[in-house]
Enzyme design. Structure first.
Site, PDB file in Angstrom:
ATOM      1  N   HIS A   1      46.964  81.229  26.223  1.00 60.95           N
ATOM      2  CA  HIS A   1      47.033  80.561  25.543  1.00 60.95           C
ATOM      3  C   HIS A   1      46.468  81.680  24.012  1.00 60.95           C
ATOM      4  CE1 HIS A   1      50.608  79.562  27.011  1.00 60.95           C
ATOM      5  NE2 HIS A   1      50.454  78.981  27.960  1.00 60.95           N
TER       6      HIS A   1
ATOM      7  N   ARG B   1      41.051  80.467  33.480  1.00 62.10           N
ATOM      8  CA  ARG B   1      41.846  80.992  32.859  1.00 62.10           C
ATOM      9  C   ARG B   1      42.622  82.283  33.016  1.00 62.10           C
ATOM     10  NH1 ARG B   1      47.473  76.840  31.101  1.00 62.10           N
ATOM     11  NH2 ARG B   1      46.618  77.520  29.419  1.00 62.10           N
TER      12      ARG B   1
ATOM     13  N   ASP C   1      54.669  72.774  30.541  1.00 60.23           N
ATOM     14  CA  ASP C   1      55.461  73.756  31.373  1.00 60.23           C
ATOM     15  C   ASP C   1      56.010  73.191  32.285  1.00 60.23           C
ATOM     16  OD1 ASP C   1      54.855  76.326  30.073  1.00 60.23           O
ATOM     17  OD2 ASP C   1      53.004  75.402  30.560  1.00 60.23           O
TER      18      ASP C   1
ATOM     19  N   GLU D   1      53.684  74.279  38.170  1.00 55.79           N
ATOM     20  CA  GLU D   1      54.190  74.156  36.241  1.00 55.79           C
ATOM     21  C   GLU D   1      55.480  74.336  36.219  1.00 55.79           C
ATOM     22  OE1 GLU D   1      51.329  76.045  33.832  1.00 55.79           O
ATOM     23  OE2 GLU D   1      51.204  77.727  35.152  1.00 55.79           O
TER      24      GLU D   1
ATOM     25  N   ASP E   1      34.132  89.448  38.208  1.00 55.50           N
ATOM     26  CA  ASP E   1      32.657  90.319  38.081  1.00 55.50           C
ATOM     27  C   ASP E   1      32.015  90.454  36.314  1.00 55.50           C
ATOM     28  OD1 ASP E   1      33.545  92.173  40.453  1.00 55.50           O
ATOM     29  OD2 ASP E   1      33.921  94.047  39.318  1.00 55.50           O
TER      30      ASP E   1
END
Length: 256
Positions: A48, A73, A178, A152, A87
């Site tokens: 987000h 996230r 959510d 969620e 990486d």
């Protein structure tokens, strides 16, 4: 030289409670500031917040000298995206909207090198290996990657026990906003039905030997989640902390 120890993962294994916060500005300087606050962990939010792989990398660099552990996230549980964040140096990955054990197994494989997984073997020139200075990275890193999956919605809750049975899932993070919306409460995570679902989920996650996590945005919610047994608890969002403090300050002095 082996891959660096993931202290966050080890703390979860030991059953320690870890207090964190969301990092949503998408800027290295704010991540660096948040790293001085004393939180155990920060979420660099690729879902987000306005982040890309370069801004995620820069925030990992900004937090490298901090005792605060970065949790990245990703916006979606995609193997290529997970490869990229690993990486650039992420050790702990948080994946939203996991709704099945099959998806959880796919994510575990994305976090591991062959033959147990499908992670691309190209980290020799990447930040994760210290640009080739960590000689035994590929042989040792799988044990140091921490995978957190978000449950969620109702589909995820229905599949929760199956998701918990997947080896390689280290923790399950419940998304109250959510979940409450999917349950018909339009983001009202304080609704009794939502709270009961969250409490039951945390109990099941702990019983399965996994770490339960969640985000609260006020003291009442945070205390409730702590009492339910949340092990890694995010107690705020940096953007909200700034807006609330700034608006309170402005209102105070404009009222004089």
């Amino acid at each position: 030289m082996p891959a660096p120890n993931n202290a966050f993962k080890q703390a979860l294994i030991e059953g320690n409670r870890l207090i964190g916060c969301w990092s949503s500005f998408g800027e290295a300087v704010t991540a660096e500031i948040m790293g001085t606050a004393g939180f155990d962990w920060l979420v660099i939010d690729g879902e987000h917040a306005p982040n890309d792989i370069r801004s995620i990398r820069d925030q990992l660099m900004a937090l490298a000298a901090s005792p605060t552990h970065p949790v990245v996230r990703v916006p979606i549980g995609d193997t290529a995206l997970i490869k990229m964040v690993l990486d650039v140096g992420a050790q702990t990955v948080l994946v939203p909207m996991v709704e099945s054990a099959e998806k959880a197994r796919e994510l575990v494989r994305a976090c591991r090198y062959p033959p147990e997984g499908v992670r691309g073997v190209g980290a020799g020139a990447a930040r994760a290996t210290g640009y080739g200075s960590v000689r035994n990275y590929i042989q040792t890193v799988d044990a140091q990657i921490c995978l957190l999956v978000q449950v969620e919605n109702r589909a995820g809750m229905t599949a929760l026990d199956d998701i918990l049975s997947v080896e390689g899932v280290d923790g399950v993070f419940i998304g109250p906003a959510d979940l409450s919306t999917d349950m018909g409460f339009q983001g009202n995570s304080a609704a009794p039905e939502v709270q009961a679902t969250i409490a039951d989920a945390i109990k099941r996650i702990r019983a399965a030997g996994k770490a339960p996590g969640i985000l609260g945005t006020n003291d009442e919610a945070n205390q409730a989640y702590m009492d339910m047994g949340a092990q890694f608890l995010a107690v705020g969002i940096d953007v909200m902390l700034l807006t609330q403090a700034a608006r309170t300050l402005a209102a105070k002095w404009k009222a004089k």
